[in-house]
Design a protein around this motif. Structure first.
Motif, PDB file in Angstrom:
ATOM      1  N   PRO A 378       0.801  -1.227   0.000  1.00  0.00           N
ATOM      2  CA  PRO A 378       0.000   0.000   0.000  1.00  0.00           C
ATOM      3  C   PRO A 378       0.832   1.275   0.000  1.00  0.00           C
ATOM      4  O   PRO A 378       0.371   2.316  -0.454  1.00  0.00           O
ATOM      5  CB  PRO A 378      -0.822  -0.120   1.292  1.00  0.00           C
ATOM      6  N   ASP A 426     -10.943   2.135   5.212  1.00  0.00           N
ATOM      7  CA  ASP A 426      -9.653   1.420   5.192  1.00  0.00           C
ATOM      8  C   ASP A 426      -9.732   0.111   4.423  1.00  0.00           C
ATOM      9  O   ASP A 426      -8.960  -0.827   4.673  1.00  0.00           O
ATOM     10  CB  ASP A 426      -9.164   1.140   6.614  1.00  0.00           C
ATOM     11  N   GLU A 428      -8.835  -0.633   1.455  1.00  0.00           N
ATOM     12  CA  GLU A 428      -7.659  -0.975   0.660  1.00  0.00           C
ATOM     13  C   GLU A 428      -6.608  -1.687   1.489  1.00  0.00           C
ATOM     14  O   GLU A 428      -5.891  -2.571   0.999  1.00  0.00           O
ATOM     15  CB  GLU A 428      -7.054   0.275   0.007  1.00  0.00           C
ATOM     16  N   TYR A 429      -6.518  -1.326   2.796  1.00  0.00           N
ATOM     17  CA  TYR A 429      -5.531  -1.967   3.659  1.00  0.00           C
ATOM     18  C   TYR A 429      -5.978  -3.381   4.028  1.00  0.00           C
ATOM     19  O   TYR A 429      -5.154  -4.295   4.114  1.00  0.00           O
ATOM     20  CB  TYR A 429      -5.316  -1.124   4.909  1.00  0.00           C
ATOM     21  N   LEU A 452       2.310  -0.362   8.017  1.00  0.00           N
ATOM     22  CA  LEU A 452       1.045   0.373   7.949  1.00  0.00           C
ATOM     23  C   LEU A 452       0.784   1.131   9.247  1.00  0.00           C
ATOM     24  O   LEU A 452       0.282   2.265   9.229  1.00  0.00           O
ATOM     25  CB  LEU A 452      -0.107  -0.598   7.661  1.00  0.00           C
ATOM     26  N   MET A 458      -3.748   4.383   8.342  1.00  0.00           N
ATOM     27  CA  MET A 458      -5.047   3.774   8.589  1.00  0.00           C
ATOM     28  C   MET A 458      -5.845   4.639   9.563  1.00  0.00           C
ATOM     29  O   MET A 458      -5.324   5.058  10.596  1.00  0.00           O
ATOM     30  CB  MET A 458      -4.884   2.356   9.151  1.00  0.00           C
ATOM     31  N   VAL A 464      -9.165  -2.707  10.860  1.00  0.00           N
ATOM     32  CA  VAL A 464      -8.349  -3.444   9.897  1.00  0.00           C
ATOM     33  C   VAL A 464      -7.888  -4.767  10.492  1.00  0.00           C
ATOM     34  O   VAL A 464      -7.912  -5.815   9.840  1.00  0.00           O
ATOM     35  CB  VAL A 464      -7.134  -2.603   9.457  1.00  0.00           C
TER      36      VAL A 464
END
Length: 468
Positions: A378, A426, A428-429, A452, A458, A464
């Motif tokens: 990411p 969040d 995409e994470y 991350l 984030m 997450v």
């Protein structure tokens, strides 16, 4: 032979250099047309059999298939005296065993009957003497544990392979998905090094394969990707080496240069059997179905390979410079209506990449490949957001098409991802970590999560964590 290949690569590296196309254009604008001033030395690439990148790429190909599929007669000689014969026999047995498993289906179509395939017990000596001898000679672990604390498998007073196992009346699967094989306390034993071993020391096996190939073949019940990671754990450890220390002086001007060829070449130990295997040109990795590695890049960031004596302006003006696998995907979407129904990752199912022609062509047979897009973390910025987009968007004929969402143009790939709802909460994470779980080793996953957290990117780290 290995030394000759490495020597060729080293000498060739003085001529070839890779660089981004955009970087070469910028160099020309600044009046710098000397090729030796651009790019970096080519390192030990993934095309070199046995290298670190070769192993990593094949491992990731195997994980891509997992994601796609769902889840010698004695003459007074010792084996090491004739590695050529040993290697050929092993190759014959390996090919036959793969055929038994794939074509002859020795395990049948049964999916749940573990005891019908695997066995972890000593057979009755009076009923099946041949089977009993095979198990006692080839499939017994140890002795170890309290019976023999000096065994090589012992560490800190415990067996690293967790032998001896416990007696259990029936086969079960634990909460982590691992099988606990049936090992009954029936009084059957065998003697090794003067120590009596019972069913707790039997390595799981299949009777048919053991008797047919007369070799140590550990058969395990596998139902998750961790089983594949376990196999590749040994590959990713690298080649056998002697104990050595590598150091660099911080005072030297070139102390920041890492010679990957020397790191591969120095102190590497090649066993006689491995040497014979490579001389016979037997494959060291096989996968089926095939995997097509799909590269991609940002606009004008495709890699360009050129020689030391190539003028940069001539390199930039080559017709093939703007012909990459990813750019050809755009062109295929313009030419074929079938292509517009596929994402980039799905493309190898219906199309084949012609490396020499630098273009995609429709498949003429029922054969297919699984597409594997190279992973980027990411933190890679626009490159990461570009990868998110072409994983879901079809019928793209240019970079601008990827940034056009619901009829509206966006300046960056990140903005387009937001407009498409790919970056909400969040997400995409979560997606990045879930994808990495499919192929990443635990050490890499820890580094990814730590990166991350340290980047403070984030908004809700606890969400997450729970989502992965």
């Amino acid at each position: 032979m290995e030394s000759s290949r490495l020597k060729f690569i080293r000498l060739r590296q003085k001529q070839l250099r890779p660089h981004f196309y955009k970087g070469l254009e910028d160099a020309i604008l600044h009046g710098d047309i000397e090729p030796s001033s651009q790019g970096q030395r080519v390192i030990l690439s993934s095309s070199f059999t046995g290298g670190a990148r070769y192993m990593l790429q094949n491992y990731q190909d195997a994980m891509a298939i997992c994601r796609w599929a769902g889840f010698v007669e004695s003459r007074g000689l010792s084996p090491e005296d004739r590695p050529d014969i040993l290697t050929r026999i092993f190759k014959v047995k390996l090919d036959r065993m793969i055929k038994d498993l794939r074509d002859n289906k020795v395990f049948g179509e049964v999916k749940a009957n573990i005891d019908g395939i695997n066995s972890a017990k000593l057979p009755n000596k009076n009923v099946d003497l041949q089977y009993y001898k095979a198990v006692t000679n080839l499939m017994m672990h140890g002795p170890c544990g309290s019976a023999r604390k000096s065994s090589p498998c012992m560490h800190n007073g415990k067996c690293t392979k967790h032998f001896p196992k416990k007696f259990v009346p029936s086969t079960t699967v634990d909460e982590d998905g691992y099988p606990i094989y049936r090992r009954r306390e029936d009084g059957r034993t065998t003697s090794r090094s003067g120590i009596e071993l019972d069913n707790r020391y039997v390595v799981p096996h299949n009777r048919f394969l053991l008797l047919k190939y007369d070799a140590h073949i550990n058969v395990e019940w596998c139902n998750q990707s961790r089983s594949i990671k376990y196999l590749f754990k040994y590959v990713n450890k690298g080649n056998d080496r002697v104990t050595a220390t590598f150091s660099q002086s911080v005072n030297k001007e070139d102390s920041g240069v890492v010679d990957e060829i020397n790191m591969y070449y120095d102190c590497r130990y090649i066993s006689p059997c491995e040497a014979a295997w490579r001389i016979f040109k037997f494959p060291i990795h096989h996968r089926e179905p095939s995997v097509e590695r799909l590269s991609f890049h940002l606009p004008n960031n495709q890699n360009v390979i050129f020689s030391n004596d190539d003028p940069i302006d001539a390199v930039v003006n080559r017709p093939t410079v703007k012909e990459s696998m990813f750019l050809s995907w755009f062109e295929a979407n313009k030419a074929f209506s079938e292509a517009r129904e596929l994402t980039y990752a799905e493309f190898p199912l219906k199309f084949v990449w012609k490396q020499k022609l630098k273009r995609w062509e429709k498949r003429r047979t029922s054969a297919f490949s699984i597409g594997r897009i190279f992973f980027v973390p990411p933190g890679s910025g626009e490159q990461y957001y570009l990868r998110l987009l072409f994983n879901v968007i079809k019928d793209s004929k240019s970079y601008e098409d990827l940034k056009k969402i619901n009829g509206r143009d966006h300046e960056t790939f990140r903005d387009a991802c937001y407009a498409l709802g790919l970056l909400d909460d969040d997400k995409e994470y979560v997606d990045a970590i879930v994808e990495a779980i499919n192929w990443g080793m635990p050490s890499y996953l820890r580094q990814l999560v730590a990166m991350l957290l340290l980047s403070n990117s984030m908004s809700r780290p606890e969400s997450v964590w729970q989502g992965t």
